[in-house]
Design an enzyme around this catalytic site. Sequence first.
Site, mmCIF file in Angstrom:
data_model
loop_
_atom_site.group_PDB
_atom_site.id
_atom_site.type_symbol
_atom_site.label_atom_id
_atom_site.label_comp_id
_atom_site.label_asym_id
_atom_site.label_seq_id
_atom_site.Cartn_x
_atom_site.Cartn_y
_atom_site.Cartn_z
ATOM 1 N N ARG A 151 2.034 19.783 7.820
ATOM 2 C CA ARG A 151 3.046 18.830 8.267
ATOM 3 C C ARG A 151 4.177 19.482 9.064
ATOM 4 N NH1 ARG A 151 5.985 16.198 5.230
ATOM 5 N NH2 ARG A 151 6.052 14.300 6.495
ATOM 6 N N TYR A 171 4.497 17.650 12.441
ATOM 7 C CA TYR A 171 5.580 16.665 12.516
ATOM 8 C C TYR A 171 6.973 17.288 12.495
ATOM 9 C CZ TYR A 171 1.879 13.416 10.959
ATOM 10 O OH TYR A 171 0.732 12.690 10.839
ATOM 11 N N TYR A 231 -0.114 14.225 1.739
ATOM 12 C CA TYR A 231 -0.519 14.698 3.066
ATOM 13 C C TYR A 231 -0.540 16.219 3.200
ATOM 14 C CZ TYR A 231 0.128 9.804 4.079
ATOM 15 O OH TYR A 231 0.056 8.438 4.035
ATOM 16 N N GLU A 287 0.816 -1.210 0.000
ATOM 17 C CA GLU A 287 0.000 0.000 0.000
ATOM 18 C C GLU A 287 0.858 1.274 0.000
ATOM 19 O OE1 GLU A 287 -3.852 -1.809 2.448
ATOM 20 O OE2 GLU A 287 -2.402 -0.542 3.484
ATOM 21 N N PRO A 288 1.546 1.564 -1.096
ATOM 22 C CA PRO A 288 2.316 2.812 -1.147
ATOM 23 C C PRO A 288 1.403 4.025 -1.227
ATOM 24 C CG PRO A 288 2.311 1.748 -3.292
ATOM 25 C CD PRO A 288 1.661 0.786 -2.342
ATOM 26 N N GLY A 289 1.718 5.053 -0.464
ATOM 27 C CA GLY A 289 0.966 6.297 -0.513
ATOM 28 C C GLY A 289 1.899 7.450 -0.771
ATOM 29 N N ARG A 290 2.632 7.842 0.288
ATOM 30 C CA ARG A 290 3.600 8.933 0.174
ATOM 31 C C ARG A 290 4.592 8.691 -0.968
ATOM 32 N NH1 ARG A 290 5.408 11.736 4.695
ATOM 33 N NH2 ARG A 290 4.645 9.987 5.927
ATOM 34 N N CYS A 347 -2.831 33.023 11.819
ATOM 35 C CA CYS A 347 -2.674 33.628 13.146
ATOM 36 C C CYS A 347 -2.218 32.560 14.139
ATOM 37 C CB CYS A 347 -3.996 34.268 13.588
ATOM 38 S SG CYS A 347 -3.825 35.272 15.069
ATOM 39 N N GLU A 348 -0.982 32.132 13.975
ATOM 40 C CA GLU A 348 -0.403 31.054 14.778
ATOM 41 C C GLU A 348 1.106 31.215 14.714
ATOM 42 O OE1 GLU A 348 -1.116 27.988 17.324
ATOM 43 O OE2 GLU A 348 -2.728 28.701 16.025
#
Length: 479
Positions: free
Chosen positions: A369, A373, A429, A329-332, A400-401
């Site tokens: 991300r 992360y 992602y 199941e490759p995603g990234r 505003c962060e």
Amino acid sequence: MVTSASPTTDSLAPSPGAGSTVSAEEGGVAYENDVDLLSPNRNLAPITARCDGRGRLTVGGSLLSDLVRTHGTPLYVLDEATLRATCRAYRQALAEHYPGEALALYASKANSSLAITALVASEGLGLDAVSAGELLTALEGGMPADRIVLHGNNKSAEELQLAIDRGVTVVLDNWNDIELLTRLAASRPRPVRLLVRFTPGIECHTHDYIRTGHLDSKFGFDPDQLEPVLRHLAACPWAWLDGLHAHIGSQIFELEPHRDLAGVMADALALARSLGHPCGDLNVGGGLGIRYVGSDDPPSIQEWVRVVAGAVAEACRQRQLALPRLLCEPGRSLVATAGLTLYTVGSRKEIPGLRTYLAVDGGMSDNPRPITYQSLYTAVMADRPLAEGTETVTVAGKHCESGDVLLHDVRLPAATPGDVLTVFATGAYNASMGSNYNRIPRPAAVLVRDGVAELVQRREQPEDLLRYDVLPARLRPVI
């Protein structure tokens, strides 16, 4: 201090053995021969990245700054050639290295859209979904139902009903799945195709939030639950157990954990078959990492598949088991390198002796991300990708962060308002984890190929964000 890759020529150079680099040659600037065309996950940029005769960056034959003039920013750009090359790399590697049947399933949580589904389906891959939305996108995008699996640790009755009505394989994650399916599928004329997911207890060196193979995980049955589950399913006339599933994490550069996984899964396969289940499939999940910055050195797709396929085949041989169909199941690693994001530079703040902030018109709503992360990226100026970095800046988003920072302390050529910044490897992602924080509309997305850019996701407008708001009559302003 966490730093991101400096967007200089050196930062685009490959690590030993592979990678993407941009260099001068007659007729403009293009990739050197050592770009890994067979394993795009090892490159920093899409495989079609070139510079035109004026040194401006193009992808898929489209000039990035022209895309900005047409579609605005922030803008997601997806290179069709890179995505197709990655699909073919998985398909060909499985055919070469596994002596039985095999199928790669695109983990659509990485980036779910009709266009991506259609491309992946046309390349002969399957797909895994984790919600009704991802499942409907897959089906409407042309993915055959018999090549789709439905994951999820808390599936609703509606999601399960949709899956069984369409003939999609359901991955059992817990007893609640079994209880719901007992009610929904008991009277159906044909049994429901199933995989059972279990935690193999294998650690890998990745971020805590993306480790799913260790025992303390919200996903899958614990190993000591596996036999009771298999015995229970053997007595359920509605259940047809196609196979087993396990997954050990994401953005993994190690290969040894996958060898360990093969033995654990082969033992489970032997147990399931001894209890009368057909168990023709073994799904080893995904997790292969990609190259976000110059220091990253992930295995190639060929190498990853060779190790996984060889380990599964050997584990089955040692246990005298007929080879299952091998699923992964490759995603990234399938979609990340195909994507990039374009931003327009805005304000600038200099704090003498400390830091210079360069603000762009996007940030954590289109790429959460870095704040989630502490993820690193490589960036260049779209019209000056090979220009030497003359200043160290921190690229901040517009939200505003205080933590809304895309790149910490990177070297860039001097930038002025209106310049276009390119951030590589944002195909996974970013869009799928994006939000409307601060009520900022989501970006548009374009698919580029042979000099043609096609809109595949319309840009949201501020008024779109009011569509689902309901204002009670008593609160309506008096005019």
